[in-house]
Design a protein around this motif. Structure first.
Motif, mmCIF file in Angstrom:
data_model
loop_
_atom_site.group_PDB
_atom_site.id
_atom_site.type_symbol
_atom_site.label_atom_id
_atom_site.label_comp_id
_atom_site.label_asym_id
_atom_site.label_seq_id
_atom_site.Cartn_x
_atom_site.Cartn_y
_atom_site.Cartn_z
ATOM 1 N N ALA A 125 27.588 9.844 -18.895
ATOM 2 C CA ALA A 125 26.521 8.894 -19.236
ATOM 3 C C ALA A 125 25.944 9.210 -20.606
ATOM 4 C CB ALA A 125 25.430 8.937 -18.170
ATOM 5 N N MET A 126 25.744 10.492 -20.891
ATOM 6 C CA MET A 126 25.210 10.882 -22.194
ATOM 7 C C MET A 126 26.160 10.499 -23.323
ATOM 8 S SD MET A 126 25.763 13.563 -24.592
ATOM 9 C CE MET A 126 26.394 14.926 -23.612
ATOM 10 N N LEU A 127 27.472 10.700 -23.104
ATOM 11 C CA LEU A 127 28.451 10.342 -24.128
ATOM 12 C C LEU A 127 28.486 8.835 -24.368
ATOM 13 C CD1 LEU A 127 31.408 12.734 -23.190
ATOM 14 C CD2 LEU A 127 29.800 12.949 -25.099
ATOM 15 N N VAL A 128 28.355 8.054 -23.296
ATOM 16 C CA VAL A 128 28.329 6.593 -23.436
ATOM 17 C C VAL A 128 27.098 6.162 -24.236
ATOM 18 C CG1 VAL A 128 28.109 4.421 -22.187
ATOM 19 C CG2 VAL A 128 29.698 6.158 -21.372
ATOM 20 N N VAL A 129 25.943 6.747 -23.917
ATOM 21 C CA VAL A 129 24.719 6.422 -24.650
ATOM 22 C C VAL A 129 24.885 6.758 -26.129
ATOM 23 C CG1 VAL A 129 22.291 7.037 -24.961
ATOM 24 C CG2 VAL A 129 23.195 6.654 -22.670
ATOM 25 N N TYR A 130 25.435 7.920 -26.400
ATOM 26 C CA TYR A 130 25.619 8.361 -27.789
ATOM 27 C C TYR A 130 26.592 7.434 -28.515
ATOM 28 C CZ TYR A 130 26.328 11.568 -31.704
ATOM 29 O OH TYR A 130 26.385 12.119 -32.957
ATOM 30 N N LYS A 131 27.673 7.043 -27.827
ATOM 31 C CA LYS A 131 28.668 6.170 -28.449
ATOM 32 C C LYS A 131 28.088 4.794 -28.736
ATOM 33 C CE LYS A 131 32.921 5.218 -29.758
ATOM 34 N NZ LYS A 131 33.551 5.890 -30.921
#
Length: 348
Positions: A148-154
């Motif tokens: 989820a954090m990686l998706v938000v960052y992307k």
């Protein structure tokens, strides 16, 4: 005023500031020690204070029942509470500093909703444990939080730039979507619904060496990363343009701080579930005491976060004994009114 007088006044002010900081640090450590003693001796079965000191200095002569209660049941919970509380408090300090918003929360980057989705999938789909020492629920929760954090960052990163507003909106979007999926899973959970709800309310009831080592490495690595960013975070507090003019690589700083805070939050949530308000209230109150300098703020906030979660977990075991209340519920019940009082006091 001549140069010598200015230097003398500056030196005196630094000594006074250092003395004040040392005083706060000593008090914070003493409070943590007191919270640990209370958490160990109080519970559904209270123990005498002498058993606590016997466990430290003479464990061989400790009664068998007391030894089991202290070393097998309560100390693992206290250790895990200290690590999780410190991790969430540090994550709150880092995100509030980089976003220049004292109301920022560690869960704002989508880690909590992602962890909830991972844990719900593990529980509802009955995903088997990898080994007896690696339960599937915390592992899936950690993976969900990181994804989820990686998706938000992307989503938020545009042309190698991470705008604060876009970052916050991306966290809200991902959190809403994963929250909807969790709600869908809960409707088909059947007899597993209770386990999903209990995990989402937060509990240290399954504390053990596996849970501790799931969080501790990320606390150490994330804490060191944030401490190395303390001075740049102080400069960013004056504004991104001013920080860039002073030589701070603001975008790189954002990446390091967000990654460190997200990993610490992911590890904490995956181990104990949702612990609300700690990462918001503790950094804010500590900032009111020691000031905004992150070199001083972060270590004391970490100690205060550990103390807060240790004593709240002890209350969760005592208030409705022999039943145990969800610790996440108590942190919200304790944190929300206190934070409201702080805000009203500042507004007066």
């Amino acid at each position: 005023m001549d140069r010598q007088s200015v230097e003398a006044a500056w030196s005196k002010s630094r000594r006074l500031a250092l003395r004040k900081y040392v005083g706060y640090a000593v008090v914070a450590l003493l409070v943590l020690a007191a919270c640990v003693v209370i958490a160990v001796i109080y519970g559904s079965v209270p123990l005498p204070v002498s058993d606590f000191f016997a466990a430290i200095y003479d464990p061989e002569n400790l009664p068998e029942a007391s030894r089991i209660i202290i070393f097998d049941l309560r100390l693992p919970r206290v250790e895990l509470a200290m690590v999780v509380g410190a991790a969430l408090a540090l994550a709150g300090c880092g995100l509030q500093g980089i976003l220049r918003n004292p109301l920022a929360d560690p869960y704002i980057v989508g880690t909590s909703s992602g962890a909830s989705l991972g844990a719900a999938l593990a529980i509802v789909c009955h995903i088997p444990n990898i080994t007896p020492y690696l339960p599937s629920t915390p592992i899936m929760a950690f993976l969900g939080a990181v994804l989820a954090m990686l998706v938000v960052y992307k989503i938020a990163r545009v042309n190698n730039v991470l705008p604060v507003e876009t970052f916050l909106l991306a966290g809200v979007i991902v959190g809403s979507f994963t929250g909807a999926v969790v709600s869908l899973l809960m409707t088909v959970a059947g007899e597993d619904l209770h386990r999903v709800i209990l995990w989402m309310m937060g509990t240290l009831g399954e504390a053990g060496s596996t849970s501790l080592w799931l969080v501790l490495p990320y606390l150490v690595v994330g804490g060191v990363a944030l401490f190395t960013c303390a001075v740049p975070l102080n400069i960013v507090g004056m504004g991104e343009e001013n920080a860039q003019a002073l030589g701070v690589n603001v975008e790189r700083l954002k990446t390091v701080v967000v990654l460190a805070c997200s990993l610490m939050t992911a590890a904490a949530v995956s181990a104990v579930g949702m612990i609300g308000f700690l990462g918001l209230v503790v950094p804010h109150v500590t900032r009111m005491l020691v000031g905004p300098d992150h070199r001083l703020l972060m270590p004391i906030a970490a100690v205060n976060g550990a103390s807060f979660l240790v004593i709240v977990d002890a209350a969760a075991r005592v208030v409705a004994a022999p039943q145990e209340l969800p610790v996440g519920v108590l942190t919200a019940l304790a944190g929300a009114p206190f934070f409201f009082w702080i805000l009203k006091k500042r507004a007066v």
